[in-house]
Structures are given as structure tokens and as C-alpha cells.
Scaffold this active site. Structure first.
Site, PDB file in Angstrom:
ATOM      1  N   ARG A   1      24.989  22.401  -6.484  1.00  9.97           N
ATOM      2  CA  ARG A   1      24.049  22.654  -5.394  1.00  9.97           C
ATOM      3  C   ARG A   1      24.855  22.687  -4.107  1.00  9.97           C
ATOM      4  NH1 ARG A   1      19.286  18.382  -4.457  1.00  9.97           N
ATOM      5  NH2 ARG A   1      21.109  17.198  -3.783  1.00  9.97           N
TER       6      ARG A   1
ATOM      7  N   LYS B   1      15.175  10.255   3.759  1.00  8.66           N
ATOM      8  CA  LYS B   1      14.801  11.655   4.025  1.00  8.66           C
ATOM      9  C   LYS B   1      13.326  11.879   3.675  1.00  8.66           C
ATOM     10  CE  LYS B   1      16.566  12.813  -0.554  1.00  8.66           C
ATOM     11  NZ  LYS B   1      17.798  13.139  -1.296  1.00  8.66           N
TER      12      LYS B   1
ATOM     13  N   MET C   1     -10.583  19.391  -3.084  1.00 10.47           N
ATOM     14  CA  MET C   1      -9.790  19.138  -1.871  1.00 10.47           C
ATOM     15  C   MET C   1      -9.988  17.721  -1.324  1.00 10.47           C
ATOM     16  SD  MET C   1      -9.756  21.289   1.671  1.00 10.47           S
ATOM     17  CE  MET C   1      -9.229  22.835   0.964  1.00 10.47           C
TER      18      MET C   1
ATOM     19  N   TYR D   1     -15.737  22.250  -9.847  1.00  9.31           N
ATOM     20  CA  TYR D   1     -15.290  23.646  -9.854  1.00  9.31           C
ATOM     21  C   TYR D   1     -14.844  24.062 -11.247  1.00  9.31           C
ATOM     22  CZ  TYR D   1     -15.134  23.562  -4.740  1.00  9.31           C
ATOM     23  OH  TYR D   1     -15.457  23.479  -3.421  1.00  9.31           O
TER      24      TYR D   1
HETATM   25  C1  LIG Z   1      18.204  12.062  -2.189  1.00  9.36           C
HETATM   26  C2  LIG Z   1      19.617  11.692  -2.401  1.00  9.36           C
HETATM   27  C3  LIG Z   1      19.974  10.417  -2.865  1.00  9.36           C
HETATM   28  C4  LIG Z   1      18.952   9.389  -3.338  1.00  9.36           C
HETATM   29  O1  LIG Z   1      18.539   9.724  -4.645  1.00  9.36           O
HETATM   30  P1  LIG Z   1      17.489   8.797  -5.456  1.00  9.36           P
HETATM   31  O2  LIG Z   1      17.389   9.457  -6.777  1.00  9.36           O
HETATM   32  O3  LIG Z   1      16.198   8.889  -4.699  1.00  9.36           O
HETATM   33  O4  LIG Z   1      18.048   7.446  -5.479  1.00  9.36           O
HETATM   34  C5  LIG Z   1      21.315  10.091  -2.913  1.00  9.36           C
HETATM   35  N1  LIG Z   1      22.257  10.999  -2.565  1.00  9.36           N
HETATM   36  C6  LIG Z   1      21.960  12.244  -2.129  1.00  9.36           C
HETATM   37  C7  LIG Z   1      23.045  13.186  -1.774  1.00  9.36           C
HETATM   38  C8  LIG Z   1      20.624  12.631  -2.051  1.00  9.36           C
HETATM   39  O5  LIG Z   1      20.327  13.878  -1.655  1.00  9.36           O
END
Ligand SMILES: *Cc1c(COP(=O)(O)O)cnc(C)c1O
Length: 364
Positions: free
Chosen positions: A130, A35, A308, A260
Site C-alpha cells: 500500500r 486517526k 434510516m 421496507y
Molecule cells: C491504523 C494503523 C495502525 C493501527 O492499527 P490497529 O489494527 O488499529 O492496531 C498502526 N499503524 C499504521 C501505519 C496504521 O495505519
């Protein structure tokens, strides 16, 4: 024209880290989590390098469709599932598997005829709070999905996986991981299905959670999942090296203020190097004075505020530095875990936030 700020992606390191997952969880199938553009490394590049994965997971439907359209043939799991009937049809059309985490999704499945059955993973909330159905609703949710699978016009595929996600596995001493696993086992006691729980931290620290499918993310990219470790502690290899160049070396007097806000003043007459990278490239503005930068392989401290396009380094310990010298901001030789600490964040965020202005190159 070549840009100074470069993210070098080491494809062999990616494959090596996947091998580390296989060694750590020898009996599990591996769903590589790619992702957020492959944690900032380039989703397609990562999918191709990790083609021996048993499946891939992404969060957004666009990511899943992009993978299919690029010709990725492994199973693809959509971690957030579908939001409406249009998305549901799109998933069926592209043979994308869906996490079911809410009763509304089950209702939609019951009401929507599909051209082909969808493979689903039922997510149970065991304490992360969540996504996921309540532990008390796990069995009825599973039965409803099973009913969808057994209808004549089945729109759910036979093999349903049950899953959950850990909230605190990054802290090896936190007792809630064991408590979540116990909750999960209780909630699924009467369900005959494959299980999936382990993220990277649990793959390395909680063997008892491995089950049928493990879901590594951050460890594939060569980053320790633990709050108190760096990649080398877990025998992982950094995949992304973020680098740039020194574009100026200036000499200032004692008391001169840099950049800055003038928050940093030279404690003595000294040389200051300017590196062509800043928060516009994804280097964190929050990185404090003293954050290490490698110039020609040697550590020097960041000074003044990150701007930046540029940042400054103290060259007092490196009199031989010259314009054009390579500067490494993180990666091989400089753990991103350390930079994240200096910027009050986690490596995940730094990796995801490298911007498209940075030139991406691969080494094989
Ligand atoms: C992002 C995610 C993972 C991977 O987690 P890591 O800590 O990066 O290994 C696994 N399961 C779900 C549901 C996730 O959202």
C-alpha cells in the site's frame, strides 16, 4: 433536549486498554493511533484521556493540525506524510512528524528549505503493498534522509525511525507476518535506527515484532484485533457503548410483513419493538435479521430491514419490555465484534461510521 441515540465513551476503559498495551510491550514506546476521529470516539477526547502516550498518530494533515491547535504537546506522526511543499512547510511550522513512504517526498525534502528540522519515519513496504519504499530501496532512501539531516541547513532531524506495516496480523495463523518481519530485518540490516512495526494484533500475538515503538489502534478502543475473538479474550474493555430507546411496541398478526421491502414476516401473532436508531446514526443497514440487540440487558433479535432512523426487534422472549426501555446496539455487554460479523464488516468500520447525529457523552 436529549437525543435517544447515544454513544457513551468510557474514558477509564481507554486508559485501562493503554495499560494493557504497556503490559504487552513493556520495553516499547507507545504511539497511540487516533486517526478517523479516534476511530469514531472523538479524537481530542481520546488524546486527552490517553495523554500518557509517548506520541500520537493520525492519517490526515487536518487531524494533526487540529491536535496541535488544541494544545496537544506530544509528538504527532502523520501516517500519510506530506503531499507537496505547502504541506511540508505546515508540518515544520506545527512540529508534526512525517512518515516518508515515497521517493517523491524525499526529493521534496531535499529541495525545500525549512525553518526547523522535520522528524521523519521511513516506511518500508515489506508485503502490505500500500505505502512504503521498496525493500531494495530502503538503504538508499535512508541515506538520502540522513544526508538531509547532516547538511548545514538541516531540514531532517537526526533521529530517523524505520517502520513497516503488517497486512495479515489479524489472523494469528497467517505465516506472512513472520515473512514480513524477516524482510524488514533484511532490508534494515545496515541501518542503525529505531524500528516500529506492531499494530494491535502484532502487539498481542507477535512479541518478536515489538521493537522500539508499537502502534496500537483498535485495541485501545477495547476491540479485539483478531478475526476470531472478542475483546474479553484479550482482556480489553469496550470503550464505546451505542444505545437508544424503545419508542413503540406493536402487536402484529401471523404473516404481517415488517418495514421496507417487507422482507421479514411474523411467524405468529407477536410483539415487535421499535428502537430509535438506524443507518442515519451509523447502525449498519447490512445487519441481518437475528443480529442481537440488548433490551434491558437481555438479547433479542433484530427483525426486518434497518431503516434510516429506526429498527425493529422481536419481543416474543421479552414480554415485560416497555416503551422507554434502554436498547444497547453494541458495547458493554454486547461485543461490537459480533455485530460486525452479522453485518459482514469489521468493528473498525462500525466505530468510525457513528454519525454526528448521535449524542456523545463521557463517563470517567
Ligand atoms: C491504523 C494503523 C495502525 C493501527 O492499527 P490497529 O489494527 O488499529 O492496531 C498502526 N499503524 C499504521 C501505519 C496504521 O495505519
Amino acid at each position: 433536549m436529549t437525543r435517544a441515540a447515544t454513544a457513551t465513551i468510557d474514558l477509564q476503559a481507554l486508559q485501562y486498554n493503554l495499560q494493557r498495551v504497556r503490559e504487552s510491550a513493556a520495553n516499547a514506546r507507545v504511539i497511540s493511533v487516533i486517526k478517523a476521529n479516534g476511530y469514531g470516539h472523538g479524537m481530542l477526547r481520546v488524546a486527552e484521556a490517553l495523554s500518557s502516550s509517548d506520541a500520537f498518530a493520525v492519517a490526515k494533515i487536518e487531524e494533526a493540525v487540529t491536535l496541535r491547535e488544541a494544545g496537544i504537546t506530544q509528538p504527532i506522526l502523520l501516517l500519510e506524510g506530506f503531499a507537496d511543499a505547502t504541506e511540508l512547510a505546515l508540518l515544520a511550522q506545527h512540529a508534526i512528524d512525517a512518515v516518508i513512504h515515497h521517493q517523491a517526498q524525499i526529493t521534496l525534502l531535499e529541495q525545500t528549505p525549512l525553518a526547523s528540522p522535520l522528524k521523519v519515519w521511513l516506511k518500508i513496504d515489506t508485503g502490505m503493498h500500500r505505502l512504503g519504499v521498496n525493500v531494495d530501496d530502503a538503504l538508499t532512501s535512508y541515506r538520502r534522509l540522513q544526508a538531509c539531516a547532516s547538511q548545514a541547513c538541516a531540514n531532517v532531524a537526526d533521529e530517523i525511525v524505520v517502520m513497516s506495516h503488517f497486512a495479515n496480523a489479524d489472523d494469528r495463523s497467517d505465516p506472512s507476518t513472520a515473512a514480513q518481519l524477516k524482510q524488514f530485518n533484511l532490508a534494515t540490516a545496515e541501518i542503525d535506527a529505531a524500528h516500529s512495526l506492531a499494530n494491535s494484533a502484532a502487539i498481542l500475538a507477535h512479541k518478536e515484532s515489538h521493537a522500539a515503538w508499537v502502534r496500537p489502534g483498535i485495541m485501545l478502543y477495547g476491540v479485539s484485533p483478531f478475526i476470531d475473538a472478542v475483546a474479553a479474550d484479550d482482556r480489553l474493555k469496550a470503550v464505546m457503548t451505542l444505545s437508544s430507546k424503545l419508542i413503540a411496541i406493536n402487536h402484529y398478526k401471523k404473516g404481517d410483513a415488517l418495514g421496507y421491502g417487507g422482507s421479514w414476516c411474523c411467524p405468529e401473532d407477536m410483539s415487535v419493538g421499535v428502537v430509535a436508531i438506524g443507518y442515519g446514526d451509523g447502525y449498519p443497514r447490512a445487519a441481518r435479521a437475528g443480529t442481537p440487540v440488548l433490551i434491558n440487558g437481555q438479547r433479542v433479535p433484530l427483525v426486518g430491514r434497518v431503516s434510516m432512523d429506526m429498527l425493529c426487534v422481536d419481543l416474543r422472549q421479552l414480554p415485560a419490555a416497555a416503551i422507554g426501555d434502554r436498547a444497547v446496539l453494541w458495547g458493554a455487554g454486547l461485543p461490537v465484534e459480533e455485530i460486525a460479523q452479522c453485518a459482514n464488516t469489521i468493528p473498525y468500520e462500525l466505530l468510525c461510521r457513528v454519525t454526528q447525529r448521535v449524542q456523545f457523552t463521557e463517563i470517567e
